[in-house]
Design an enzyme around this catalytic site. Structure first.
Site, mmCIF file in Angstrom:
data_model
loop_
_atom_site.group_PDB
_atom_site.id
_atom_site.type_symbol
_atom_site.label_atom_id
_atom_site.label_comp_id
_atom_site.label_asym_id
_atom_site.label_seq_id
_atom_site.Cartn_x
_atom_site.Cartn_y
_atom_site.Cartn_z
ATOM 1 N N LYS A 1 43.493 48.153 29.962
ATOM 2 C CA LYS A 1 42.312 48.566 30.716
ATOM 3 C C LYS A 1 41.778 47.437 31.581
ATOM 4 C CE LYS A 1 38.113 48.273 29.208
ATOM 5 N NZ LYS A 1 36.666 48.220 29.429
ATOM 6 N N ASN A 2 41.664 46.247 31.008
ATOM 7 C CA ASN A 2 41.044 45.137 31.719
ATOM 8 C C ASN A 2 41.922 44.557 32.819
ATOM 9 O OD1 ASN A 2 38.709 45.356 30.217
ATOM 10 N ND2 ASN A 2 39.295 43.788 28.744
ATOM 11 N N ARG B 1 30.509 48.438 33.905
ATOM 12 C CA ARG B 1 30.219 47.166 34.540
ATOM 13 C C ARG B 1 31.314 46.722 35.503
ATOM 14 N NH1 ARG B 1 27.245 42.830 34.337
ATOM 15 N NH2 ARG B 1 28.234 40.904 34.991
ATOM 16 N N CYS C 1 28.564 48.165 28.597
ATOM 17 C CA CYS C 1 28.201 47.970 27.200
ATOM 18 C C CYS C 1 26.972 47.085 27.057
ATOM 19 C CB CYS C 1 29.367 47.316 26.443
ATOM 20 S SG CYS C 1 30.684 48.456 26.013
ATOM 21 N N ARG D 1 25.503 39.200 30.875
ATOM 22 C CA ARG D 1 26.664 39.125 31.753
ATOM 23 C C ARG D 1 26.266 39.176 33.227
ATOM 24 N NH1 ARG D 1 31.203 43.046 29.254
ATOM 25 N NH2 ARG D 1 29.624 44.636 29.398
ATOM 26 N N VAL E 1 25.840 38.595 37.350
ATOM 27 C CA VAL E 1 26.821 38.571 38.436
ATOM 28 C C VAL E 1 26.552 37.418 39.400
ATOM 29 C CG1 VAL E 1 27.242 41.052 38.312
ATOM 30 C CG2 VAL E 1 25.436 40.179 39.808
ATOM 31 N N ASP E 2 25.741 36.457 38.984
ATOM 32 C CA ASP E 2 25.384 35.379 39.903
ATOM 33 C C ASP E 2 26.584 34.559 40.353
ATOM 34 O OD1 ASP E 2 25.522 34.480 37.242
ATOM 35 O OD2 ASP E 2 24.345 32.703 37.707
ATOM 36 N N GLN E 3 27.599 34.422 39.492
ATOM 37 C CA GLN E 3 28.782 33.649 39.883
ATOM 38 C C GLN E 3 29.583 34.363 40.970
ATOM 39 O OE1 GLN E 3 29.346 30.387 38.527
ATOM 40 N NE2 GLN E 3 27.244 30.940 38.040
ATOM 41 N N ASP F 1 36.754 40.200 22.326
ATOM 42 C CA ASP F 1 37.024 41.625 22.156
ATOM 43 C C ASP F 1 37.732 41.954 20.838
ATOM 44 O OD1 ASP F 1 35.813 42.304 24.511
ATOM 45 O OD2 ASP F 1 37.647 42.675 25.636
ATOM 46 N N ARG G 1 36.356 54.684 26.306
ATOM 47 C CA ARG G 1 36.360 53.809 27.479
ATOM 48 C C ARG G 1 37.511 52.820 27.434
ATOM 49 N NH1 ARG G 1 31.850 50.348 27.602
ATOM 50 N NH2 ARG G 1 32.807 49.651 29.535
#
Length: 417
Positions: free
Chosen positions: A22-23, A93, A117, A122, A124-126, A305, A397
């Protein structure tokens, strides 16, 4: 709403095939936005998150077609609207992964702040810091990230912290930038490497993926390609832990043992016997296992995970284990549900002390996030009596037909709609 009903106490045995990751699939699907030519992706898992991503891409104007062999063809000849709306982004996400490709290809993007989740902030600034370093104008207004750039420029970008999706977003954006981009403190996860291989198959020039420094030489355009997604290392690890917890013996085919070193070592440590081949991995157990300490870390460390699954294993192992979570600040929500089954777990900060008990007892439990769901299923497999896991849409998911695969291994598990 679906639930899983599990009759515990059965030793898992047999052989099952591992699904696509998935990832790795999600960023590879968004890479289709970088070219007007078709991108054909095989070994795509049939998951809720994948369906959400395909719906999002289709809404933007990408032509999506699927075959009977888990293959997807995506053609972004024309991107009608470079917008990812809240209605789709709130459930997943990873939708933020369209930000880099859209900016690079269209010169603009508007993406809702992400959901997913509830395991931590987590931020998103990066992602935004990287795009700004490449010359993009970034604004956050009314719950949306708006990015504009006539053409991104190559830049040297140092991530303040290791972020997988941040690395992937900047890497995709840089493939069409003017000049060379260097990402320092890049994520080293195998899924990042898989995306880099796909991008290179499309004509990109990405070097260093798998290390903490990735170099991307921008191109004027990318072309179509055919690419096969890597196997899912987290699904592989979950089934190995399930077999270990039930005292079982299983063989997983279509796997990638080389990306599971930390998990394999943690399974051998308490007494499981793990063997591997080029594309398979097998596990056998001889009697009860000892407790094993776990400390999560970015790859190649122990994956966050897999933390919840090992906690389920430790709950019935001999002795006491210390589980330390360093990646996400809110990833012990499965603890209260495991305690409903009789587990002896105490949490203090980012540490959990797990004292093994003689047995767990079945009960009704509720999933709170994707990997927590997996730990509750594993606990249900080893508990006495019946366990009902509610809210398994979280599980759907990230795990493809998990009840069918577990049934093939002998588990007494069924889905109730």
């Amino acid at each position: 709403m679906d639930r899983l009903v599990i009759e515990g106490g059965v030793r898992l045995a047999g052989e099952v095939a591992v699904s696509g990751a998935k990832n790795a699939t999600l960023p590879i699907l968004t890479a289709a936005l970088l070219t007007a030519e078709p991108l054909t992706v095989s070994n795509v898992p049939h998951l809720r998150d994948v369906t959400t991503m395909l719906n999002l891409l289709a809404q933007m104007g990408v032509a999506v077609s699927m075959d009977e062999r888990l293959g997807v063809e995506l053609t972004a000849a024309r991107i009608a609207e470079p917008v990812a709306p809240y209605e789709l982004v709130k459930t997943m996400r990873a939708s933020v992964l369209v930000l880099g490709p859209l900016t690079a290809r269209c010169g603009e993007a508007r993406v809702s702040l992400p959901g997913g989740c509830a395991i931590g902030l987590r931020p998103v600034d990066q992602h935004l810091k990287g795009l700004q370093a490449m010359g993009a104008e970034v604004a956050i207004e009314h719950g949306y990230i708006s990015v504009r750039a006539k053409r991104l420029k190559g830049a040297r970008i140092r991530m303040d912290l290791v972020t997988v999706t941040g690395t992937e977003n900047i890497m995709m954006a840089a493939t069409l930038a003017d000049g060379t981009t260097v990402i320092e403190n890049a994520a080293r996860e195998p899924e990042v490497v898989d995306l880099a291989h796909c991008l290179n198959a499309m004509g990109a020039r990405v070097q260093g993926a798998g290390s903490d420094v990735i170099t991307i030489e921008g191109a004027d355009r990318l072309h179509g390609a055919r690419y096969r997604v890597m196997p899912d290392r987290i699904e592989t690890g979950t089934f190995l832990v399930a077999a270990a917890a039930t005292g079982g013996s299983i063989r997983l085919t279509g796997a990638r043992p080389d990306v599971l070193d930390a998990v394999r070592e943690k399974l051998r440590e308490p007494g499981a016997h793990v063997t591997t081949g080029p594309d398979w991995i097998a596990l056998e157990t001889n009697g009860a296992l000892s407790a094993v300490n776990v400390r999560t870390a970015p790859y190649p460390g122990f994956p966050t995970d897999m933390q919840a699954q090992f906690m389920a294993l430790d709950s019935i192992a001999r002795g006491t284990a210390l589980v330390t979570e360093t990646v996400f600040e809110n990833r012990f929500m499965h603890v209260q549900e495991l305690k409903r089954l009789g587990a002896d777990i105490e949490v203090e900060g980012n540490n959990a002390v797990v004292k093994g008990v003689a047995h767990l007892d079945g009960a009704t439990v509720m999933a709170t996030d994707l990997r927590a769901s997996a730990s509750l299923v594993l606990a249900g497999l080893i508990a006495r009596g019946t366990t009902t896991v509610d809210r398994v849409y979280h599980l759907d998911r990230g795990y493809e037909r998990i009840e069918e695969k577990l049934s093939k291994l002998g588990a007494r598990i069924r889905r109730v709609r």
